[in-house]
Scaffold this motif. Structure first.
Motif, PDB file in Angstrom:
ATOM      1  N   TYR A 157       9.378  -2.379  -9.898  1.00 29.33           N
ATOM      2  CA  TYR A 157       9.001  -2.040  -8.712  1.00 29.33           C
ATOM      3  C   TYR A 157       9.567  -0.574  -8.365  1.00 29.33           C
ATOM      4  O   TYR A 157      10.627  -0.358  -8.671  1.00 29.33           O
ATOM      5  N   ARG A 158       8.848   0.185  -7.459  1.00 30.05           N
ATOM      6  CA  ARG A 158       9.110   1.577  -7.374  1.00 30.05           C
ATOM      7  C   ARG A 158       9.950   1.652  -5.869  1.00 30.05           C
ATOM      8  O   ARG A 158      10.144   0.651  -5.188  1.00 30.05           O
ATOM      9  N   HIS A 159      11.091   2.519  -6.081  1.00 29.81           N
ATOM     10  CA  HIS A 159      11.901   2.868  -4.907  1.00 29.81           C
ATOM     11  C   HIS A 159      11.429   4.069  -4.355  1.00 29.81           C
ATOM     12  O   HIS A 159      11.513   5.148  -5.197  1.00 29.81           O
ATOM     13  N   TRP A 160      10.860   4.397  -3.111  1.00 27.23           N
ATOM     14  CA  TRP A 160      10.539   5.802  -2.643  1.00 27.23           C
ATOM     15  C   TRP A 160      11.528   6.566  -2.395  1.00 27.23           C
ATOM     16  O   TRP A 160      12.781   6.263  -2.052  1.00 27.23           O
ATOM     17  N   HIS A 161      11.394   7.754  -2.951  1.00 30.76           N
ATOM     18  CA  HIS A 161      12.349   8.839  -3.031  1.00 30.76           C
ATOM     19  C   HIS A 161      13.211   8.841  -4.166  1.00 30.76           C
ATOM     20  O   HIS A 161      14.289   9.552  -4.350  1.00 30.76           O
ATOM     21  N   ALA A 162      12.889   7.982  -5.224  1.00 32.12           N
ATOM     22  CA  ALA A 162      13.677   7.760  -6.486  1.00 32.12           C
ATOM     23  C   ALA A 162      12.368   8.132  -7.335  1.00 32.12           C
ATOM     24  O   ALA A 162      12.126   9.315  -7.817  1.00 32.12           O
ATOM     25  N   ASP A 163      11.907   6.910  -7.835  1.00 32.22           N
ATOM     26  CA  ASP A 163      10.853   7.214  -8.741  1.00 32.22           C
ATOM     27  C   ASP A 163       9.391   7.348  -8.164  1.00 32.22           C
ATOM     28  O   ASP A 163       8.457   7.296  -8.937  1.00 32.22           O
ATOM     29  N   LEU A 164       9.481   7.621  -6.998  1.00 32.50           N
ATOM     30  CA  LEU A 164       8.251   7.682  -6.086  1.00 32.50           C
ATOM     31  C   LEU A 164       8.693   8.682  -5.050  1.00 32.50           C
ATOM     32  O   LEU A 164       9.166   8.358  -4.182  1.00 32.50           O
ATOM     33  N   GLY A 205      -0.005  13.218  -2.811  1.00 29.89           N
ATOM     34  CA  GLY A 205       1.476  12.923  -2.993  1.00 29.89           C
ATOM     35  C   GLY A 205       1.727  11.676  -1.997  1.00 29.89           C
ATOM     36  O   GLY A 205       1.250  11.558  -0.896  1.00 29.89           O
ATOM     37  N   VAL A 206       2.709  10.568  -2.566  1.00 33.37           N
ATOM     38  CA  VAL A 206       3.198   9.685  -1.775  1.00 33.37           C
ATOM     39  C   VAL A 206       4.229   9.908  -0.784  1.00 33.37           C
ATOM     40  O   VAL A 206       5.078  10.150  -1.100  1.00 33.37           O
ATOM     41  N   GLU A 207       3.602   9.751   0.291  1.00 35.68           N
ATOM     42  CA  GLU A 207       4.658   9.902   1.571  1.00 35.68           C
ATOM     43  C   GLU A 207       5.375   8.590   1.877  1.00 35.68           C
ATOM     44  O   GLU A 207       6.494   8.633   2.474  1.00 35.68           O
ATOM     45  N   SER A 208       4.870   7.503   1.250  1.00 35.22           N
ATOM     46  CA  SER A 208       5.522   6.006   1.669  1.00 35.22           C
ATOM     47  C   SER A 208       4.918   5.075   0.980  1.00 35.22           C
ATOM     48  O   SER A 208       3.697   5.096   0.631  1.00 35.22           O
ATOM     49  N   ASP A 209       5.695   4.068   0.502  1.00 36.07           N
ATOM     50  CA  ASP A 209       5.183   2.616  -0.181  1.00 36.07           C
ATOM     51  C   ASP A 209       5.712   1.471   1.239  1.00 36.07           C
ATOM     52  O   ASP A 209       6.621   1.678   1.416  1.00 36.07           O
ATOM     53  N   LEU A 210       4.853   0.655   1.468  1.00 40.03           N
ATOM     54  CA  LEU A 210       5.068  -0.223   2.380  1.00 40.03           C
ATOM     55  C   LEU A 210       4.253  -1.444   2.475  1.00 40.03           C
ATOM     56  O   LEU A 210       3.135  -1.433   1.401  1.00 40.03           O
ATOM     57  N   THR A 211       4.327  -2.551   3.230  1.00 36.06           N
ATOM     58  CA  THR A 211       3.571  -3.490   3.251  1.00 36.06           C
ATOM     59  C   THR A 211       3.084  -3.560   4.608  1.00 36.06           C
ATOM     60  O   THR A 211       3.572  -3.300   5.715  1.00 36.06           O
ATOM     61  N   VAL A 212       1.533  -3.883   4.699  1.00 35.97           N
ATOM     62  CA  VAL A 212       0.784  -3.905   6.037  1.00 35.97           C
ATOM     63  C   VAL A 212       0.386  -5.246   6.278  1.00 35.97           C
ATOM     64  O   VAL A 212      -0.407  -5.759   5.294  1.00 35.97           O
ATOM     65  N   SER A 213       0.559  -5.788   7.250  1.00 37.83           N
ATOM     66  CA  SER A 213       0.116  -7.433   7.780  1.00 37.83           C
ATOM     67  C   SER A 213      -0.708  -7.271   8.871  1.00 37.83           C
ATOM     68  O   SER A 213      -0.440  -6.826   9.766  1.00 37.83           O
ATOM     69  N   ARG A 214      -2.143  -7.830   8.563  1.00 33.21           N
ATOM     70  CA  ARG A 214      -2.926  -7.970   9.630  1.00 33.21           C
ATOM     71  C   ARG A 214      -2.400  -9.099  10.641  1.00 33.21           C
ATOM     72  O   ARG A 214      -2.237 -10.027  10.266  1.00 33.21           O
ATOM     73  N   THR A 264       0.818  -1.061   0.074  1.00 36.01           N
ATOM     74  CA  THR A 264       0.185  -0.081  -0.078  1.00 36.01           C
ATOM     75  C   THR A 264       0.767   1.207  -0.018  1.00 36.01           C
ATOM     76  O   THR A 264       1.978   1.257   0.067  1.00 36.01           O
ATOM     77  N   CYS A 265       0.218   2.246   0.035  1.00 42.15           N
ATOM     78  CA  CYS A 265       0.834   3.637  -0.168  1.00 42.15           C
ATOM     79  C   CYS A 265       0.231   4.445   1.001  1.00 42.15           C
ATOM     80  O   CYS A 265      -0.742   4.192   1.643  1.00 42.15           O
ATOM     81  N   MET A 266       0.933   5.478   1.453  1.00 40.29           N
ATOM     82  CA  MET A 266       0.418   6.615   2.402  1.00 40.29           C
ATOM     83  C   MET A 266       0.505   8.065   1.696  1.00 40.29           C
ATOM     84  O   MET A 266       1.726   8.018   1.025  1.00 40.29           O
ATOM     85  N   LEU A 267      -0.498   8.835   1.743  1.00 40.07           N
ATOM     86  CA  LEU A 267      -0.405   9.842   1.001  1.00 40.07           C
ATOM     87  C   LEU A 267      -0.665  11.066   1.861  1.00 40.07           C
ATOM     88  O   LEU A 267      -1.125  11.153   2.968  1.00 40.07           O
ATOM     89  N   ASN A 268      -0.307  12.342   1.272  1.00 40.44           N
ATOM     90  CA  ASN A 268      -0.285  13.580   2.159  1.00 40.44           C
ATOM     91  C   ASN A 268      -1.801  14.105   1.599  1.00 40.44           C
ATOM     92  O   ASN A 268      -2.443  13.476   0.685  1.00 40.44           O
ATOM     93  N   LYS A 269      -2.168  15.201   1.895  1.00 40.01           N
ATOM     94  CA  LYS A 269      -3.380  15.744   1.584  1.00 40.01           C
ATOM     95  C   LYS A 269      -3.580  16.112  -0.044  1.00 40.01           C
ATOM     96  O   LYS A 269      -4.696  16.017  -0.385  1.00 40.01           O
ATOM     97  N   ARG A 270      -2.475  16.437  -0.469  1.00 41.04           N
ATOM     98  CA  ARG A 270      -2.327  16.752  -1.961  1.00 41.04           C
ATOM     99  C   ARG A 270      -2.296  15.566  -2.810  1.00 41.04           C
ATOM    100  O   ARG A 270      -2.186  15.571  -4.135  1.00 41.04           O
TER     101      ARG A 270
END
Length: 883
Positions: A742-749, A581-590, A573-579
């Motif tokens: 696959y994306r790298h945050w702070h490079a192509d994301l 924009g992608v603040e992070s991409d990560l994996t989330v496990s229940r 998943t991603c986390m976004l800001n109000k605009r």
């Protein structure tokens, strides 16, 4: 900063003081000189009242209080007023520019090895050359005299050619000149050892006094700003709200208190005294128009200043200023000729006439340098409403306009417009920010390497071995990695420089704009992963738990994907800001609560989620999530288990065969499908196994308690030995992941990219009615259309690319490359970049497919093919176990 000005009209030989004094002790510096003949002395130092009273009464309250009247303070105040903040107060303890701004060289170079910095510099240039004169009718002192970058070897000119290609994307005019062409432009220059130069005709010089006074006038004219000089800030009042969150409440001064919810620390060398953020060190920095000149290889810069030529530079033995006096204003130090002589020699070599001139004046003042040579900006993680704009590494004037605008937007809207992660205070892991050894070593190296060639795979020698992962020792023995020695300060301060330093020699061989010497080693690791299996130590990842009665409510708002699934599920998943924009991409496990609690399964009431995040950005993620949780006031908490857990990723076609021998669970597709996880055992140790991949192969991540990591690692390596397992590193991950798309945050994301632009719309739960942070912005963009898009390119010619290459479509520049590497399975160079339609229309897939593309690297263009799907395994079969 220090520099000398040589009078060009003088005909006598320059009699320089001999280097007879012993070097100053490490970590010491003499006090400031009482009087000095310095530039701007009459304008600034003698102007105004000498009384100890503030220049005007303090208001009882303000929306924002800016502390520090240097370049950043004035720019931030101006941009806050321009963006509509109706009550801004700027407090300066002495006079505007009195700290380090007044003695800056004021050089503005438009080209830097960063797309964001090129944009920031462009805004500064626009403010001082166009906006302020139009707004106030005043001249800021801007002089457009051009800039000249000197190259004494091929590598240096290659670096400049990279800048030239990037400049074409932003319309920055530049030319590569031959030595003879350089001589025509700069007749005083010695060209005997010249390899070539880069000329940027619209670079220029700023006047710090003129710029800051005009900014102050423009801000005040908007009726929203009060500039108060002679007002020393003595402290910040912080109060905890009803939920225990610390927030700024007021600013205390020697003359009264101002209530405010927001304070901006632009105090420069005084910044650490305002609040404890010990990430920068003050160093005294040794300066000496034709174009401004930067001779990086000689570590000097030159600029014409009236009838004199100013010379300055950066050396490996700067003088640390340990205790910054709060009374230091318009102060200077005696120039240490033992330190500065290296710059004199470099300047004379480049402009021989200097050997026969006299010294007109010397300037030696302090500058603040940070651990990674980047400023400190943004909201402090510890206190809401406390912002930083300091630590600018001698670049506060030229970056001031762009950074002042971004900081103002940050304060007003919660996030900057551009990707400012490289400047964000939250980029530093919390374990490092109070580590004085790490700060000192890294700050020194950032100063000493200020003029070094910026290579793609540069690594620091300072501050190493501060944090070690659980497999550090065993992998060092297994891979026979060269030892990393204690930092030697490059032989400065009487320290002996390391001899025959294998690690440093290996790093040096990697410093190239060609394929590095270890290219074949990376190739072997990548192809072994593609054809057999590889183990990646990813213990540096951040590992957080989000738990509590309202954890699901928080997760629904934080994450773009639907993560509220049954325990055992894992979601990218991603986390976004109000605009949007992608603040992070990560994996989330229940997860389910642990009984009993352990690092693999904490005890909690309600719901629980396990977050795995790239380690370099873990602190950024922690701060982002914490701020959102504070704003929502939910009954849940974030737990950091990053140090308690290690992480190994075993990837490749044979990963199931090998892991089935050591894992006490069925690994078949039916029993253990992709994007699921479960607790199991390896060699008697409990681990959390997740079926995921970041390289495009079938594989599993093993999340392991720190104390069991070596035992689990050895069990996997032993089982994998007869199947050809290899240890693989992060350079292999970079190649494999870009090959798969696959994306790298702070490079192509980045935070200024949206999921729709980045090809990650599948991560957004737009088909559901569940709200999430940034959803409105994403939906609005979807309705309006995508006006830039991330595109994959490959080149037939095997040419090394690293990012910043210009993208040409049908003869027009449409963007630049954000991230590039070599894909060994497809045997091609792969590059990802965002492109736009020069006509201003939306960038559809048809637009991408219909163009003819070229990628420009160092001034040379290469035919490229655009892909709308990953060129490797586009049907995504391998990660699901279908080979």
């Amino acid at each position: 900063m220090s520099y000398v000005s040589c009078a060009l009209r003088a005909a006598t030989r320059c009699h320089l003081p001999p280097p007879w004094r012993s070097p100053r002790p490490f970590s010491s510096v003499t006090g400031p000189t009482a009087k000095k003949s310095v530039p701007y002395q009459k304008t600034l130092k003698e102007e105004g009242s000498k009384s100890g009273e503030p220049s005007r009464p303090l208001p009882p309250s303000a929306e924002v209080v800016v502390v520090g009247g240097g370049s950043l303070g004035c720019q931030t105040t101006y941009h806050l007023a321009k963006q509509g903040v109706t009550s801004v107060v700027l407090l300066e303890r002495d006079r505007l520019t009195s700290g380090t701004t007044w003695h800056t060289a004021g050089l503005l170079w438009q080209l830097r090895p960063s797309d964001v910095e090129v944009e920031l510099l462009a805004h500064t240039r626009d403010v001082v050359s166009r906006e302020l004169p139009a707004e106030t009718g005043l001249h800021t002192g801007w002089v457009e005299n051009g800039g000249l970058f000197i190259a004494s070897n091929k590598q240096r000119l290659d670096e400049y050619k990279r800048l030239m290609s990037l400049g074409k994307v932003y319309g920055v005019e530049s030319y590569v000149l031959t030595p003879s062409q350089t001589k025509d432009l700069y007749p005083l220059m010695n060209i005997d050892d010249l390899y070539g130069t880069l000329y940027v005709p619209k670079d220029g010089t700023m006047d710090p006094a003129g710029t800051c006074s005009t900014l102050a006038r423009a801000a005040t004219a908007r009726g929203a700003t009060v500039i108060i000089e002679n007002c020393l800030v003595t402290g910040i009042q912080v109060r905890a709200d009803d939920f225990g969150v610390k927030r700024v409440y007021a600013v205390e001064t020697a003359h009264g208190t101002i209530q405010t919810p927001c304070v901006v620390n632009c105090a420069g060398t005084q910044s650490s005294g305002l609040w404890e953020h010990p990430q920068s060190h003050c160093c005294s920095h040794p300066q000496w128009n034709m174009p401004n000149v930067r001779d990086h290889d000689a570590s000097v810069y030159l600029r014409l200043q009236g009838d004199a030529l100013s010379v300055g530079g950066y050396e490996s033995n700067p003088i640390f200023w340990e205790e910054v006096s709060e009374k230091f204003a318009f102060g200077l130090f005696d120039l240490d000729w033992d330190v500065f002589m290296q710059h004199i020699e470099g300047a004379i070599n480049r402009v021989p006439v200097l050997e026969k001139t006299g010294i007109k004046s010397t300037v030696c003042g302090p500058e603040s340098f940070t651990a990674d040579h980047k400023p400190l900006m943004g909201e402090a993680p510890e206190v809401r409403g406390f912002f930083l704009g300091c630590g600018f590494n001698s670049a506060g004037m030229m970056l001031g306009g762009g950074c002042g605008r971004e900081l103002a937007h940050w304060i007003i809207h919660g996030r900057p417009e551009k990707d400012m992660y490289g400047y964000d205070i939250r980029r530093f892991h919390h374990s490092l920010t109070d580590n004085n050894r790490w700060i000192r070593e890294r700050s020194h190296e950032s100063y000493a390497k200020n003029y070094s060639v910026v290579f793609p795979h540069d690594e620091p020698l300072a501050g190493r071995n501060v944090r070690k992962d659980p497999l550090h020792e065993v992998r060092t023995r297994w891979q026979r990695v060269a030892a990393v020695l204690d930092y030697d300060y490059y032989g400065a301060y009487g320290r002996e420089r390391h001899r025959d330093y294998t690690y440093n020699r290996l790093l040096g061989s990697e410093y190239t704009f060609d394929f590095p010497p270890h290219h074949d080693i990376i190739k072997s690791e990548c192809l072994t992963c593609r054809n057999a299996l590889a183990l990646f130590d990813m213990s540096y990842f951040g590992k957080f738990y989000l738990v509590g009665p309202e954890a699901t409510k928080a997760a629904n708002w934080l994450f773009t994907a639907d993560v509220s699934k049954a325990p055992g599920s894992t979601v990218y998943t991603c986390m976004l800001n109000k605009r949007g924009g992608v603040e992070s991409d990560l994996t989330v496990s229940r997860i389910s609560p642990g009984e009993p609690a352990s690092p693999l399964a904490p005890a909690f009431e309600g719901d629980g989620y396990y977050l795995a995040i790239g380690g370099a950005v873990a602190q950024h993620n922690w701060s982002h999530i914490t701020a959102v949780l504070q704003d929502m006031n939910l009954q849940c908490k974030l737990l950091d288990c990053s140090e308690e857990l290690g992480m190994m990723s075993i990837q490749g076609p044979l990963s199931r065969v090998v892991l089935q021998e050591v894992l006490d669970t069925d690994l078949s597709n039916e029993a253990f499908p992709f994007s699921t996880h479960k607790l199991t055992t390896v060699a008697g140790c409990t681990v959390r196994a997740m079926r995921l991949s970041f390289v495009g192969e079938m594989g599993w991540e093993l999340h392991v308690p720190r104390t069991d990591c070596v035992k689990v690692y050895q069990a996997v390596m032993q089982a994998g030995a007869r199947h050809g397992i290899t240890n693989a590193g992060y350079r292999a991950i970079d190649s494999l992941s870009i090959e798969k798309g696959y994306r790298h945050w702070h490079a192509d994301l980045r935070p200024d990219d949206t999921p729709l632009e980045a090809g990650l719309a599948f991560t957004c739960k737009l088909k559901s009615s569940i709200p999430f942070l940034g959803r409105e912005a994403v939906e609005a963009q979807k309705a309006k259309g995508i006006f830039r898009r991330l595109v994959c390119f490959t080149t037939e010619e095997k040419v090394p690319m690293f990012g910043l290459e210009a993208v040409w479509r049908d003869g027009e520049v449409v963007g630049h490359i954000r991230r590039a590497d070599f894909g060994f399975a497809i045997d091609k160079t792969i590059a990802y970049g965002y492109i736009r339609d020069p006509a201003g229309g939306p960038v559809s897939l048809d637009f991408v497919k219909s163009g003819s593309y070229q990628l420009e690297r160092m001034g040379v263009t290469y035919p490229a093919r655009a892909h709308t799907k990953s060129p490797f395994d586009p049907d995504n079969k391998r990660v699901k176990g279908f080979y």
